[in-house]
Write a protein that holds these residues in place. Structure first.
Motif, mmCIF file in Angstrom:
data_model
loop_
_atom_site.group_PDB
_atom_site.id
_atom_site.type_symbol
_atom_site.label_atom_id
_atom_site.label_comp_id
_atom_site.label_asym_id
_atom_site.label_seq_id
_atom_site.Cartn_x
_atom_site.Cartn_y
_atom_site.Cartn_z
ATOM 1 N N SER A 140 -0.420 1.811 -28.666
ATOM 2 C CA SER A 140 0.482 1.501 -29.777
ATOM 3 C C SER A 140 -0.074 1.914 -31.121
ATOM 4 C CB SER A 140 0.780 0.005 -29.813
ATOM 5 O OG SER A 140 1.272 -0.404 -28.591
ATOM 6 N N CYS A 141 -1.392 1.747 -31.323
ATOM 7 C CA CYS A 141 -1.948 2.015 -32.657
ATOM 8 C C CYS A 141 -2.470 3.437 -32.775
ATOM 9 C CB CYS A 141 -3.035 1.006 -32.990
ATOM 10 S SG CYS A 141 -4.530 1.231 -32.018
ATOM 11 N N GLY A 142 -2.229 4.253 -31.751
ATOM 12 C CA GLY A 142 -2.642 5.648 -31.835
ATOM 13 C C GLY A 142 -4.134 5.850 -31.697
ATOM 14 N N ASN B 152 -6.566 3.703 -32.716
ATOM 15 C CA ASN B 152 -7.396 3.170 -33.806
ATOM 16 C C ASN B 152 -8.169 1.912 -33.407
ATOM 17 O OD1 ASN B 152 -7.069 5.023 -35.926
ATOM 18 N ND2 ASN B 152 -4.954 4.343 -36.137
ATOM 19 N N GLY B 153 -7.961 1.448 -32.210
ATOM 20 C CA GLY B 153 -8.748 0.317 -31.710
ATOM 21 C C GLY B 153 -8.215 -1.046 -32.082
ATOM 22 N N VAL B 154 -7.047 -1.096 -32.728
ATOM 23 C CA VAL B 154 -6.606 -2.397 -33.236
ATOM 24 C C VAL B 154 -5.497 -3.085 -32.426
ATOM 25 C CG1 VAL B 154 -7.299 -1.907 -35.606
ATOM 26 C CG2 VAL B 154 -5.013 -1.282 -34.858
ATOM 27 N N CYS B 155 -4.842 -2.365 -31.530
ATOM 28 C CA CYS B 155 -3.707 -2.991 -30.842
ATOM 29 C C CYS B 155 -4.082 -3.595 -29.486
ATOM 30 C CB CYS B 155 -2.580 -1.981 -30.661
ATOM 31 S SG CYS B 155 -2.947 -0.692 -29.450
ATOM 32 N N GLY B 156 -5.065 -3.045 -28.843
ATOM 33 C CA GLY B 156 -5.506 -3.580 -27.556
ATOM 34 C C GLY B 156 -4.577 -3.274 -26.394
ATOM 35 N N THR B 157 -3.606 -2.365 -26.596
ATOM 36 C CA THR B 157 -2.660 -2.095 -25.499
ATOM 37 C C THR B 157 -3.213 -1.088 -24.489
ATOM 38 O OG1 THR B 157 -1.596 -0.361 -26.797
ATOM 39 C CG2 THR B 157 -0.595 -2.548 -26.896
ATOM 40 N N CYS B 158 -4.347 -0.473 -24.792
ATOM 41 C CA CYS B 158 -4.853 0.615 -23.947
ATOM 42 C C CYS B 158 -5.955 0.158 -22.983
ATOM 43 C CB CYS B 158 -5.369 1.751 -24.823
ATOM 44 S SG CYS B 158 -6.768 1.262 -25.836
ATOM 45 N N LYS B 159 -5.960 -1.157 -22.677
ATOM 46 C CA LYS B 159 -7.023 -1.686 -21.808
ATOM 47 C C LYS B 159 -7.008 -1.038 -20.430
ATOM 48 C CE LYS B 159 -6.831 -6.273 -23.649
ATOM 49 N NZ LYS B 159 -6.308 -7.617 -23.436
ATOM 50 N N ARG C 258 -12.158 -2.160 -20.639
ATOM 51 C CA ARG C 258 -12.529 -1.502 -21.881
ATOM 52 C C ARG C 258 -11.256 -0.997 -22.551
ATOM 53 N NH1 ARG C 258 -16.380 -3.612 -20.352
ATOM 54 N NH2 ARG C 258 -18.506 -2.833 -20.096
ATOM 55 N N GLN C 259 -11.317 -0.789 -23.874
ATOM 56 C CA GLN C 259 -10.199 -0.127 -24.557
ATOM 57 C C GLN C 259 -10.415 1.375 -24.380
ATOM 58 O OE1 GLN C 259 -11.056 -2.937 -27.896
ATOM 59 N NE2 GLN C 259 -9.154 -2.035 -28.666
ATOM 60 N N ALA C 260 -9.458 2.035 -23.760
ATOM 61 C CA ALA C 260 -9.644 3.468 -23.468
ATOM 62 C C ALA C 260 -9.942 4.260 -24.732
ATOM 63 C CB ALA C 260 -8.393 4.014 -22.775
ATOM 64 N N CYS C 261 -9.244 3.910 -25.825
ATOM 65 C CA CYS C 261 -9.413 4.704 -27.050
ATOM 66 C C CYS C 261 -10.793 4.519 -27.671
ATOM 67 C CB CYS C 261 -8.325 4.361 -28.061
ATOM 68 S SG CYS C 261 -8.487 2.733 -28.799
ATOM 69 N N GLN C 262 -11.486 3.454 -27.310
ATOM 70 C CA GLN C 262 -12.794 3.166 -27.916
ATOM 71 C C GLN C 262 -13.928 3.514 -26.958
ATOM 72 O OE1 GLN C 262 -12.949 2.002 -31.261
ATOM 73 N NE2 GLN C 262 -10.847 2.711 -30.944
HETATM 74 S S1 FES Z 1 -4.697 2.491 -28.630
HETATM 75 FE FE1 FES Z 1 -4.674 0.711 -29.811
HETATM 76 S S2 FES Z 1 -6.489 -0.247 -29.224
HETATM 77 FE FE2 FES Z 1 -6.539 1.559 -28.105
#
Ligand code: FES
Length: 657
Positions: free
Chosen positions: A43-45, A47-54, A80-84
């Protein structure tokens, strides 16, 4: 994906999709998933802030830091958060059900309940195929090939003042002779001259040997922020012969337009998003070809409608200033461009038209919906509404139109809601409540076990809770009720919609006071926007003669429930009409009629845009609408009557505004 690269290759396996990809060590895991074609919510593209990419790392090692979006327990379990996360070793990654985007249920979005259409237009596409038989050259008549062709078009079709694409001239000699001087010429007329009925001169865009008039097709597209819908049209018969839909590939870079615009500011960001959208368009075209068995070389043009940001990104234009005050698009009208110059895999001759927009947040998709639904053709006072993260509203008729975009936030799409999700399998959609014991009755999309709650489900649930007295008109729970479903959770009071053993996630699914508050804000923004526009033209919502609801979300809402919470005006229910995907509808009809194509320009020009962010009237209306259904009960007479009959429950706490 090569950032921090050590040039060592690592294999990443994604379950349950059972897909492998080889990436360089140090690659970002979310980008690896995108490259592998695995759709993860982001959701946040990133940026690590939405947590939807677990995701769950089943085997192997990633380099990742724990943010507040992962509990310690989840982190220990291997989430883990995929984006992070960066790939260190070969991996097996499991994408849990709540992080996945399911494509299979997208067909639901194509559903519509009814359709109002533009009327009175001539079936006369801008694209024509003309058969021309020419006398072969002789020593007595050795006029050049091009002059011969133009002479033939003049004699057979009374076409004068024609322009010819150079690509046609390049192949002219061969095509004429291969066809033994019998050829099919494709002409295109782009638009009428402004303020006249005189058509621009036709342009010859293609020439084929022999008679190919039978094979005369075009494409209509709606480029949405979430999904991309396409239709293959038969321009001889005026009908849709294939239709397909997919998630916009940009979704992996952020859920809403603001996140996407921000992503474009990263190095290479605009190019990635442009390629992501064309890749989806190409996928949809592949599917349309497969369904219809039609050769792409017979596709003559593309008409495409999208919001201003989606249009600019597709054209490779930086949308940066759309997001910055005073919110300027690069242009409201773009000339047709060669589709293949954008990476769209169709013939070189194909031009792509984009619908004109009105402003940064009232785009070609809305103009297309207005034209498709024929709002510009009728005298009756109409409210046209397309709901998404940004709700666009148009009020008007054939003489005038005012429009505005309301930032409703993501609640209508299930965003910002504790257990919110987009409308796919397992989303709670229907809700009712048994007043004696306050037990819920729920049903989900696809009949699957509940996984979360979608936007329309949220509206139905809040309306049901309000009517049963479980929440008060300020959106707070009546905590005195004798039910264990109301409890204090980590983010305040909540109501349990489904207990853990009954859900797909193995966790209780709840609706919280914060969720309700978010919905109240979203519906208040939409209703206040509507009130502000209506008042600006000296009337009231009660005088609306027709309400047209467009968009995939709109197709699934329950009007009665929407009125109950104060989202839609409390007027006779038979004035509401649904058109499904209005943007696609307009793109299709304008493909069939150059009259309507011309109307699109006229409509975009006649709309007056209101910027609501600085509008005092809007702010006042918004504050007044932060109640269920509204602080002014006269705005919602039928709902107020129903609520007045309920046993009184005492609101104990106040809602912060
Ligand atoms: S895409 Fe939003 S936290 Fe990973």
């Amino acid at each position: 994906m090569t950032k921090d690269s050590t040039n060592k290759k690592r294999r990443v396996h994604f379950d349950p999709d059972n897909v492998d990809i080889v990436v360089e060590e140090g690659a970002n895991l979310l980008e690896a998933a995108i490259a592998a074609g695995v759709h993860i919510n982001a959701s946040c593209g990133g940026n690590g802030v939405c947590g939807t990419c677990k995701v769950l790392i089943k085997t192997g090692e990633v380099k990742s830091t724990r943010t507040e979006k992962l509990s310690e327990e989840e982190y220990k379990q291997g989430f883990r958060q995929a984006c992070q996360s960066r790939v260190i070793t070969g991996l097996t990654v499991y994408v849990p059900v709540e992080s996945k985007l399911e494509r299979a249920v997208l067909s639901r979005e194509a559903k519509k309940t009814s359709e109002v259409l533009a009327t009175g237009w001539r079936f006369k596409p801008a694209l024509s195929k003309l058969l021309v038989e020419l006398p072969p050259p002789t020593l007595a008549d050795n006029t050049g090939d091009l002059s011969r062709l133009l002479r033939g078009l003049r004699q057979h079709y009374n076409l004068h003042n024609i322009s010819v694409d150079f690509s046609v001239i390049k192949k002219l000699a061969k095509v004429l002779r291969n066809g033994r001087w019998k050829v099919t010429v494709t002409t295109l007329i782009t638009a009428a001259k402004p303020r006249t009925k005189e058509w621009r001169r036709p342009r010859v865009i293609n020439i084929e040997s022999g008679d190919t008039r039978e094979k005369h097709y075009s494409l209509a597209f709606d480029i949405g922020t979430t999904t991309i819908s396409g239709q293959l049209l038969d321009l001889n018969q005026g009908k849709v012969i294939a239709e397909s839909i997919d998630y916009n590939g940009q979704i992996s870079y952020g859920e809403d337009v603001i996140t996407r615009i921000a992503y474009c500011q990263k190095r290479g960001g605009l190019k990635k998003l442009q390629q992501a959208v064309t890749a989806t368009i190409n996928g949809v075209i592949r599917e349309l070809k497969a369904q219809s068995q039609i050769d792409a070389k017979y596709i003559g043009h593309i008409i495409l409608a999208g919001n201003t940001t989606m249009t600019q990104i597709l054209l490779g234009l930086d949308p940066k200033y759309i997001r910055l005050a005073p919110y300027t698009p690069i242009a409201n009208f773009f000339p047709p461009v060669r589709a293949n110059s954008l990476g769209i895999k169709v013939g070189k001759q194909v031009y792509l038209f984009t619908f004109p927009s009105v402003a940064s947040y009232v785009g070609g998709d809305i103009v297309s919906g207005i034209v498709g639904a024929g709002v510009h053709q009728r005298k009756n006072l109409t409210l046209f509404i397309d709901v998404g993260t940004n709700g666009e509203i148009v009020v008007g008729n054939s003489d005038w139109m005012v429009t505005a975009s309301c930032s409703a936030g993501p609640a209508f799409e299930g965003g910002g809601i504790k257990h919110g999700m987009i409308a796919t399998d397992g989303a709670i959609e229907e809700f009712n409540i048994n007043p004696p014991n306050f037990e819920p009755g729920i049903s989900t999309i696809g009949g699957a076990k509940p996984k979360g709650i979608c936007g329309s489900g949220l509206i139905n649930t809040v309306a049901g809770l309000l009517e049963a007295g479980v929440i008060s008109q300020n959106g707070k729970f009546n905590t005195d009720l004798p039910t264990k479903r109301i409890r204090e959770g980590t983010s305040g009071y909540e109501y349990v919609l489904s207990w853990a053993p009954e859900t797909q996630t193995g966790k209780d699914i709840v609706i919280t006071e914060v969720d309700i508050d978010n919905l109240i804000r979203a519906k208040a923004a939409m209703y206040a926007g509507c009130q502000t526009l209506v008042k600006s033209v000296g009337t009231t919502c009660a005088n609306l003669e027709q309400v047209i609801i467009a968009g995939a979300f709109g197709s699934h809402i329950n009007v009665e429930k929407c009125i109950t919470i104060g989202f839609l005006p409390d007027i006779p229910r038979n004035r509401f009409t649904f058109i499904g995907n209005g943007s696609l509808l307009g793109a299709r009809l304008t493909s069939f009629s150059r009259d309507l194509l011309d109307d699109a320009r006229r409509v975009a020009n006649m709309m007056t845009n209101f910027e609501l962010s600085e509008n005092v009237d809007f702010t006042n209306n918004y504050v007044a609408a932060l109640f269920l259904p509204h602080t002014n009960s006269r705005e919602f007479p039928s709902v107020s009557n129903t609520l007045a009959k309920l046993p009184k429950s005492k609101p104990k706490r106040r809602m912060s505004v």
